[in-house]
Design a protein around this motif. Structure first.
Motif, PDB file in Angstrom:
ATOM      1  N   ALA A 165     -45.621 -17.354 -27.832  1.00  0.00           N
ATOM      2  CA  ALA A 165     -44.897 -18.244 -26.918  1.00  0.00           C
ATOM      3  C   ALA A 165     -45.021 -19.698 -27.366  1.00  0.00           C
ATOM      4  CB  ALA A 165     -45.419 -18.075 -25.496  1.00  0.00           C
ATOM      5  N   GLU A 166     -46.213 -20.109 -27.811  1.00  0.00           N
ATOM      6  CA  GLU A 166     -46.421 -21.486 -28.261  1.00  0.00           C
ATOM      7  C   GLU A 166     -45.673 -21.761 -29.564  1.00  0.00           C
ATOM      8  OE1 GLU A 166     -50.859 -22.557 -26.501  1.00  0.00           O
ATOM      9  OE2 GLU A 166     -50.671 -21.400 -28.361  1.00  0.00           O
ATOM     10  N   ALA A 167     -45.652 -20.774 -30.473  1.00  0.00           N
ATOM     11  CA  ALA A 167     -44.946 -20.957 -31.740  1.00  0.00           C
ATOM     12  C   ALA A 167     -43.458 -21.185 -31.504  1.00  0.00           C
ATOM     13  CB  ALA A 167     -45.166 -19.742 -32.644  1.00  0.00           C
ATOM     14  N   PHE A 168     -42.875 -20.374 -30.615  1.00  0.00           N
ATOM     15  CA  PHE A 168     -41.448 -20.553 -30.350  1.00  0.00           C
ATOM     16  C   PHE A 168     -41.197 -21.735 -29.424  1.00  0.00           C
ATOM     17  CE2 PHE A 168     -41.478 -16.195 -31.966  1.00  0.00           C
ATOM     18  CZ  PHE A 168     -40.472 -16.317 -32.914  1.00  0.00           C
ATOM     19  N   ALA A 169     -42.217 -22.155 -28.679  1.00  0.00           N
ATOM     20  CA  ALA A 169     -42.101 -23.403 -27.931  1.00  0.00           C
ATOM     21  C   ALA A 169     -42.055 -24.588 -28.896  1.00  0.00           C
ATOM     22  CB  ALA A 169     -43.269 -23.561 -26.962  1.00  0.00           C
ATOM     23  N   ALA A 170     -42.853 -24.509 -29.976  1.00  0.00           N
ATOM     24  CA  ALA A 170     -42.791 -25.555 -31.005  1.00  0.00           C
ATOM     25  C   ALA A 170     -41.396 -25.610 -31.613  1.00  0.00           C
ATOM     26  CB  ALA A 170     -43.841 -25.291 -32.090  1.00  0.00           C
ATOM     27  N   ASN A 171     -40.819 -24.438 -31.892  1.00  0.00           N
ATOM     28  CA  ASN A 171     -39.443 -24.403 -32.387  1.00  0.00           C
ATOM     29  C   ASN A 171     -38.468 -24.965 -31.353  1.00  0.00           C
ATOM     30  OD1 ASN A 171     -40.190 -23.278 -34.825  1.00  0.00           O
ATOM     31  ND2 ASN A 171     -39.776 -21.178 -34.188  1.00  0.00           N
ATOM     32  N   ALA A 172     -38.772 -24.710 -30.074  1.00  0.00           N
ATOM     33  CA  ALA A 172     -37.916 -25.238 -29.010  1.00  0.00           C
ATOM     34  C   ALA A 172     -37.996 -26.764 -28.945  1.00  0.00           C
ATOM     35  CB  ALA A 172     -38.306 -24.633 -27.666  1.00  0.00           C
ATOM     36  N   PHE A 173     -39.191 -27.329 -29.200  1.00  0.00           N
ATOM     37  CA  PHE A 173     -39.311 -28.784 -29.252  1.00  0.00           C
ATOM     38  C   PHE A 173     -38.503 -29.341 -30.427  1.00  0.00           C
ATOM     39  CE2 PHE A 173     -43.110 -28.405 -26.489  1.00  0.00           C
ATOM     40  CZ  PHE A 173     -42.800 -29.414 -25.581  1.00  0.00           C
ATOM     41  N   PHE A 174     -38.464 -28.584 -31.530  1.00  0.00           N
ATOM     42  CA  PHE A 174     -37.622 -28.970 -32.663  1.00  0.00           C
ATOM     43  C   PHE A 174     -36.154 -29.058 -32.229  1.00  0.00           C
ATOM     44  CE2 PHE A 174     -34.750 -27.100 -35.870  1.00  0.00           C
ATOM     45  CZ  PHE A 174     -34.777 -28.110 -36.820  1.00  0.00           C
ATOM     46  N   THR A 175     -35.683 -28.025 -31.532  1.00  0.00           N
ATOM     47  CA  THR A 175     -34.292 -28.041 -31.090  1.00  0.00           C
ATOM     48  C   THR A 175     -34.078 -29.063 -29.975  1.00  0.00           C
ATOM     49  OG1 THR A 175     -34.788 -26.119 -29.697  1.00  0.00           O
ATOM     50  CG2 THR A 175     -33.752 -25.689 -31.793  1.00  0.00           C
ATOM     51  N   ALA A 176     -35.125 -29.317 -29.163  1.00  0.00           N
ATOM     52  CA  ALA A 176     -35.017 -30.372 -28.147  1.00  0.00           C
ATOM     53  C   ALA A 176     -34.831 -31.730 -28.814  1.00  0.00           C
ATOM     54  CB  ALA A 176     -36.257 -30.381 -27.259  1.00  0.00           C
ATOM     55  N   GLY A 177     -35.530 -31.937 -29.939  1.00  0.00           N
ATOM     56  CA  GLY A 177     -35.331 -33.172 -30.700  1.00  0.00           C
ATOM     57  C   GLY A 177     -33.906 -33.299 -31.179  1.00  0.00           C
ATOM     58  N   GLN A 178     -33.315 -32.171 -31.575  1.00  0.00           N
ATOM     59  CA  GLN A 178     -31.920 -32.195 -31.991  1.00  0.00           C
ATOM     60  C   GLN A 178     -31.003 -32.551 -30.823  1.00  0.00           C
ATOM     61  OE1 GLN A 178     -31.868 -28.179 -33.844  1.00  0.00           O
ATOM     62  NE2 GLN A 178     -31.335 -29.231 -35.730  1.00  0.00           N
ATOM     63  N   VAL A 179     -31.289 -32.001 -29.646  1.00  0.00           N
ATOM     64  CA  VAL A 179     -30.483 -32.308 -28.469  1.00  0.00           C
ATOM     65  C   VAL A 179     -30.584 -33.794 -28.113  1.00  0.00           C
ATOM     66  CG1 VAL A 179     -30.245 -31.915 -25.989  1.00  0.00           C
ATOM     67  CG2 VAL A 179     -30.598 -29.976 -27.527  1.00  0.00           C
TER      68      VAL A 179
END
Length: 412
Positions: A41-55
């Motif tokens: 969950a944390e690993a894909f949350a890190a990926n989600a923060f990456f995509t949040a940066g894109q947003v």
């Protein structure tokens, strides 16, 4: 036409270098995060923060591309990725807490937003400037072939290097090659067919860009339906690619076989390469570009479900190959369609907004599917992924019903 060929060569070279740099870590990124002490969950949350940066940064960096130039945006993106990749290595080395990964991932997202929209807009404007706009779809297909070749080499090398050394070395290699990419772009890129407008203040410019994104994006029906499908397809694509690394090791039966994870990324790369070669032939199978995108999306959803249902290593590999080929072979159709329904002055902005829509889906979808993986396993997460991707199909049908002129495929 010699100048148009020079533009094409520059685009293909930068595509090769940037993709090769990025792909060193594509086969092992999830394993890298798990090795740093993060849960699924944390690993894909890190990926989600990456995509949040894109947003967060798609619109501001779109302003940079439309006001300071596509070249400036590309250079800033390369530099930001270089710095944030080194920060990622520092986070791994220190087994940093989640907030550290969140910051470094957001910065990585910022780096890629400088690329999104700007690179493609630079190519389209330069080809139009030299009277070679009709070559766009073929150039994009060749670029996709170049991406596939670079990804094939980079992901295999990254997996082997990680196996022989440790998981941090591919990230160092990525940083070195990003430095080379920065130098090449500085020397070879020139803004052609586009004059940046710098007279407005930043806030006024942002408002104008947002209005342009809405007017020529979400308020433009042919573009709107395609863009609204992106959160479902792109959110799933981000998760399914990175989840395939540990899931394939699980099916293979050896969680330390990093070369297998690299092989999975290499298979996707090989499909990109092949798809780039066959894309001109695939387009002849359809009368409209939205037909091709619809078929590929439906086929991809079915393959995701099969990956989740099977317990056989080679069946999962076969489903991955079919899905990757279908998606990659029709991607130039989607790009050509979207470029055809938006004007040049807002091209970088609207393309960035399209990427923003896809990234927004990733912010939600990745942590949700990461949690499903922790609770029920990767197999269940892939079945849920198939259902989410299928939700994009009604929007593609609506795009088809617009009968936009760029949707029709010529028989030239």
């Amino acid at each position: 036409m010699s100048e148009a060929r020079r533009v094409q060569r520059t685009y293909l070279l930068l595509t090769l270098l940037s993709t090769l740099a990025a792909s060193f870590i594509w086969g092992i990124n999830t394993l890298f995060l798990l090795d740093a002490g993060l849960s699924n969950a944390e690993a894909f949350a890190a990926n989600a923060f990456f995509t949040a940066g894109q947003v967060l940064f798609e619109i501001p960096t779109g302003v940079v591309a439309d006001t300071w130039g596509r070249r400036t945006s590309y250079l800033l993106g390369t530099l930001t990725l270089l710095v944030s990749t080194l920060l990622y290595v520092a986070m791994w080395w220190a087994h940093a807490p989640m907030w550290g990964w969140a910051i470094s991932s957001i910065l990585l997202g910022l780096g890629f937003t400088f690329f999104s929209g700007a690179t493609e807009a630079w190519l389209v404007d330069a080809l139009t400037f030299h009277g070679a706009r009709d070559t766009l779809e073929s150039v994009l297909a060749r670029g996709q072939t170049m991406e596939g070749a670079a990804m094939l080499i980079g992901s295999v090398v990254g997996g082997v290097v990680a196996q022989l050394t440790h998981l941090g070395v591919p990230y160092v290699l990525r940083s070195v090659l990003l430095g080379v990419t920065l130098a090449v772009a500085f020397v070879s890129m020139k803004d052609l067919g586009f004059t940046p407008e710098r007279g407005k203040g930043p806030l006024e410019t942002v408002r104008a860009v947002v209005r342009g994104s809405l007017d020529h994006g979400l308020r433009n029906p042919p573009a709107r339906w395609l863009m609204l499908s992106a959160p479902f397809t792109m959110g799933v694509a981000m998760f399914s690619f990175y989840a395939f690394q540990p899931y394939l090791l699980q099916l293979y039966g050896d969680t330390r076989a990093f070369w297998i994870a690299g092989l999975a990324a290499a298979i996707v790369a090989g499909c990109e390469l092949v798809a780039g070669l066959i894309a001109p032939h695939v387009r002849t199978l359809f009368s409209r570009r939205t037909h091709g995108v619809l078929v590929a999306t439906a086929l991809g959803a079915g393959c995701l479900a099969l990956i989740g249902w099977t317990t056989r290593f080679w069946v999962a590999i076969a489903a991955l190959v079919v899905s990757a080929l279908a998606q990659a072979a029709t991607r130039p159709m989607r790009q050509a369609y979207l470029n055809g329904v938006i004007p040049s002055g807002q091209r970088a902005t609207v393309l960035s907004f399209d990427n923003l829509m896809g990234s927004a889906g990733g912010v939600v979808v990745q942590p949700v599917l990461g949690r499903v993986s922790d609770v029920s396993g990767y197999a269940s997460a892939y079945v849920v992924s198939a259902a989410i991707q299928a939700m994009s199909l009604p929007f593609l049908v609506l795009a088809r019903r617009e009968h936009a002129p760029p949707d029709r495929i010529g028989r030239e």
